[in-house]
Motif scaffolding. Structure first.
Motif, PDB file in Angstrom:
ATOM      1  N   UNK A  52       0.804  -1.233   0.000  1.00 29.30           N
ATOM      2  CA  UNK A  52       0.000   0.000   0.000  1.00 29.30           C
ATOM      3  C   UNK A  52       0.829   1.272   0.000  1.00 29.30           C
ATOM      4  N   UNK A  53       2.034   1.224   0.591  1.00 28.00           N
ATOM      5  CA  UNK A  53       2.878   2.423   0.601  1.00 28.00           C
ATOM      6  C   UNK A  53       3.462   2.717  -0.773  1.00 28.00           C
ATOM      7  N   UNK A  54       3.704   1.676  -1.581  1.00 21.64           N
ATOM      8  CA  UNK A  54       4.276   1.872  -2.910  1.00 21.64           C
ATOM      9  C   UNK A  54       3.216   1.959  -4.005  1.00 21.64           C
ATOM     10  N   UNK A  55       1.972   1.650  -3.686  1.00 24.98           N
ATOM     11  CA  UNK A  55       0.909   1.706  -4.705  1.00 24.98           C
ATOM     12  C   UNK A  55       0.727   3.115  -5.281  1.00 24.98           C
ATOM     13  N   UNK A  56       0.736   4.193  -4.464  1.00 27.54           N
ATOM     14  CA  UNK A  56       0.636   5.528  -5.069  1.00 27.54           C
ATOM     15  C   UNK A  56       1.784   5.842  -6.014  1.00 27.54           C
ATOM     16  N   UNK A  57       2.985   5.351  -5.711  1.00 24.63           N
ATOM     17  CA  UNK A  57       4.121   5.581  -6.615  1.00 24.63           C
ATOM     18  C   UNK A  57       3.907   4.847  -7.931  1.00 24.63           C
ATOM     19  N   UNK A  58       3.424   3.600  -7.854  1.00 19.40           N
ATOM     20  CA  UNK A  58       3.136   2.853  -9.073  1.00 19.40           C
ATOM     21  C   UNK A  58       2.039   3.528  -9.887  1.00 19.40           C
ATOM     22  N   UNK A  73       7.748  -2.097 -11.647  1.00 21.14           N
ATOM     23  CA  UNK A  73       9.188  -2.255 -11.427  1.00 21.14           C
ATOM     24  C   UNK A  73       9.824  -0.951 -10.963  1.00 21.14           C
ATOM     25  N   UNK A  74       9.404   0.166 -11.531  1.00 16.48           N
ATOM     26  CA  UNK A  74       9.962   1.451 -11.126  1.00 16.48           C
ATOM     27  C   UNK A  74       9.583   1.792  -9.678  1.00 16.48           C
ATOM     28  N   UNK A  75       8.345   1.514  -9.301  1.00 14.82           N
ATOM     29  CA  UNK A  75       7.934   1.757  -7.921  1.00 14.82           C
ATOM     30  C   UNK A  75       8.711   0.869  -6.954  1.00 14.82           C
ATOM     31  N   UNK A  76       8.904  -0.391  -7.338  1.00 13.58           N
ATOM     32  CA  UNK A  76       9.663  -1.304  -6.488  1.00 13.58           C
ATOM     33  C   UNK A  76      11.119  -0.846  -6.351  1.00 13.58           C
ATOM     34  N   UNK A  77      11.723  -0.434  -7.453  1.00 19.58           N
ATOM     35  CA  UNK A  77      13.103   0.048  -7.403  1.00 19.58           C
ATOM     36  C   UNK A  77      13.225   1.309  -6.553  1.00 19.58           C
ATOM     37  N   UNK A  78      12.212   2.171  -6.603  1.00 15.47           N
ATOM     38  CA  UNK A  78      12.227   3.373  -5.764  1.00 15.47           C
ATOM     39  C   UNK A  78      12.226   3.012  -4.285  1.00 15.47           C
ATOM     40  N   UNK A  79      11.343   2.093  -3.914  1.00 15.46           N
ATOM     41  CA  UNK A  79      11.310   1.666  -2.520  1.00 15.46           C
ATOM     42  C   UNK A  79      12.590   0.982  -2.077  1.00 15.46           C
ATOM     43  N   UNK A  80      13.147   0.103  -2.924  1.00  9.38           N
ATOM     44  CA  UNK A  80      14.392  -0.573  -2.581  1.00  9.38           C
ATOM     45  C   UNK A  80      15.546   0.406  -2.451  1.00  9.38           C
ATOM     46  N   UNK A  81      15.578   1.416  -3.337  1.00  8.87           N
ATOM     47  CA  UNK A  81      16.652   2.414  -3.264  1.00  8.87           C
ATOM     48  C   UNK A  81      16.589   3.179  -1.948  1.00  8.87           C
ATOM     49  N   UNK A  82      15.381   3.526  -1.495  1.00 13.89           N
ATOM     50  CA  UNK A  82      15.252   4.245  -0.229  1.00 13.89           C
ATOM     51  C   UNK A  82      15.717   3.383   0.943  1.00 13.89           C
ATOM     52  N   UNK A 167       6.077  -8.622  -3.693  1.00 16.14           N
ATOM     53  CA  UNK A 167       5.736  -7.206  -3.750  1.00 16.14           C
ATOM     54  C   UNK A 167       5.603  -6.731  -5.191  1.00 16.14           C
ATOM     55  N   UNK A 168       6.488  -7.198  -6.052  1.00 13.21           N
ATOM     56  CA  UNK A 168       6.413  -6.813  -7.466  1.00 13.21           C
ATOM     57  C   UNK A 168       5.125  -7.321  -8.110  1.00 13.21           C
ATOM     58  N   UNK A 169       4.774  -8.577  -7.842  1.00 14.96           N
ATOM     59  CA  UNK A 169       3.563  -9.134  -8.447  1.00 14.96           C
ATOM     60  C   UNK A 169       2.303  -8.460  -7.902  1.00 14.96           C
ATOM     61  N   UNK A 170       2.330  -8.075  -6.621  1.00 14.14           N
ATOM     62  CA  UNK A 170       1.168  -7.377  -6.065  1.00 14.14           C
ATOM     63  C   UNK A 170       1.016  -6.004  -6.705  1.00 14.14           C
ATOM     64  N   UNK A 171       2.132  -5.293  -6.872  1.00 12.60           N
ATOM     65  CA  UNK A 171       2.064  -3.974  -7.503  1.00 12.60           C
ATOM     66  C   UNK A 171       1.635  -4.070  -8.970  1.00 12.60           C
ATOM     67  N   UNK A 172       2.045  -5.134  -9.647  1.00 12.09           N
ATOM     68  CA  UNK A 172       1.743  -5.252 -11.069  1.00 12.09           C
ATOM     69  C   UNK A 172       0.365  -5.844 -11.322  1.00 12.09           C
TER      70      UNK A 172
END
Length: 377
Positions: A52-58, A73-82, A167-172
């Motif tokens: 839910x925290x990365x869903x708005x970014x996606x 993938x971009x939203x996931x990479x953003x979260x991992x980078x942070x 997390x990636x599959x949930x976001x996608x």
């Protein structure tokens, strides 16, 4: 010999007792199954709380042209980078100041031993030497946790990899997965389950985003205060405060205690009391003003329920269980509240609850157990 009739209260108590025993056995079976499958359950649960925290970014990436397909993938990479950035900077801070902290701890131990030998305790030299030896052993044991953690690193890496993949599959494909789950349900209960699930997702998202915001504010304020006071490992302690804020009450207490101990090891009682005043002031401001304002009562749980949930989750699954306790409890409460609110509304003829009430008639739910009960209405 004619037996005397069973008292009504005893009969009711016996009826409730066997029901409670069955519910307790079912709950124990579920918890045992979750513990047996914890290698799978914990990464999936962690992924569901982070999504839910990365869903708005996606969603933001999906709104940009040519970024619809790689949005997850971009939203996931953003979260991992942070996360990786915070961990890396905190680790570098600890490594750079570890020698300074170790010498400060040694001086603090000598200071404590000297004070214990004086008034009013006046402990013997043997006692103080034993205390010094115990504290030194505890410090060496704490310092060796990093080396011991390498042995269990493979399991942690495997769990983290599974959590990232989920997390990636949930976001996608989260919406598509939820649609497939709904299609497995009956048409009469599908709308109620859909509303309960979306309500749970909304509560979970509000909790995660609100907690992350409050944790960031706490970490920034305490980190700046520690830096101004000259406490070593200020940034690493701020990262610890941020991570600890995701475990209500317990995490704030532990992270604040670590900061006070580091302050005492470096500057004695005066600095320790200053750090304690800083931590208490920030936590009081957060609990009194920030959390009610930011959370907006998304998670309407009594503090006693939160403490019991954290204690139960921590005892069952350790640190991951303590982290997941409150969001899981909030989701269960949201689903239960949605379903009970739905049950209180008038249902159209032919709905699932109407059929149940027709089959029960005036005999209550236990009438469903009687095969001779006829439908009414």
């Amino acid at each position: 010999m004619k037996l005397s009739p069973v008292p009504l209260n005893l009969e009711r108590a016996a009826a409730w007792t066997w029901r409670l025993l069955i519910c307790t056995a079912a709950l124990a079976l579920v918890l045992g199954l979750l513990w047996y499958l914890r290698v799978i359950v914990l990464p999936i649960a962690v992924a569901l709380t982070i999504a839910p925290a990365l869903s708005p970014i996606a969603s933001w990436f999906r709104g940009r042209r040519h970024l619809e397909r790689p949005a997850a993938a971009l939203a996931l990479l953003t979260g991992l980078a942070m996360v990786c950035g915070l961990v890396a900077i905190g680790t570098v801070s600890v490594v750079e100041q570890f020698d300074e902290l170790r010498s400060a701890v040694s001086r603090a131990v000598d200071d404590i031993a000297g004070q214990l030998e004086g008034e009013p305790l006046r402990l013997s030299a043997a006692r103080t030497e034993e205390l010094q030896s115990s504290l030194a052993d505890a410090w060496r044991e704490a310092s060796g946790h990093a080396a011991a953690g390498v042995q269990t690193g493979a399991g942690i890496v495997a769990g983290a990899a599974l959590a990232v993949a989920m997390l990636y599959f949930i976001l996608r494909d989260g919406e598509a997965l939820w649609t497939r789950i709904l299609h497995r349900c009956g048409p009469e209960v599908r709308p109620a389950i859909d509303r309960a699930g979306r309500r749970a997702w909304d509560v979970l998202g509000g909790y995660v985003r609100g907690t992350a915001t409050v944790a960031t504010i706490d970490a920034v304020l305490i980190g700046i205060g520690l830096w101004l006071l000259g406490v070593p490992l200020a940034f690493a302690l701020a990262v610890l405060v941020f991570m600890g804020s995701f475990v209500p009450y317990v995490g704030a207490f532990v992270s604040g205690l670590v900061a006070v101990l580091v302050g005492f090891a470096d500057g004695g009682w005066e600095l320790a009391l200053a750090v304690l005043a800083l931590v208490v002031a920030v936590q009081f401001t957060e609990g009194t003003f920030l959390q009610p304002l930011i959370q907006s009562r998304r998670v309407d749980l009594h503090p006693a329920v939160i403490l019991l949930a954290v204690a139960a989750g921590g005892s069952l699954f350790g640190i991951p269980g303590a982290y997941l306790a409150v969001p899981v409890t909030a989701v269960v409460a949201a689903v239960y509240g949605s379903l009970t609110a739905e049950a209180g509304e008038p249902e159209p003829h032919g709905s699932g609850r109407a059929v149940v009430r027709q089959r029960c008639g005036s005999g209550g739910p236990d009438a469903l157990l009687d095969p001779t009960t006829k439908e009414t209405g």
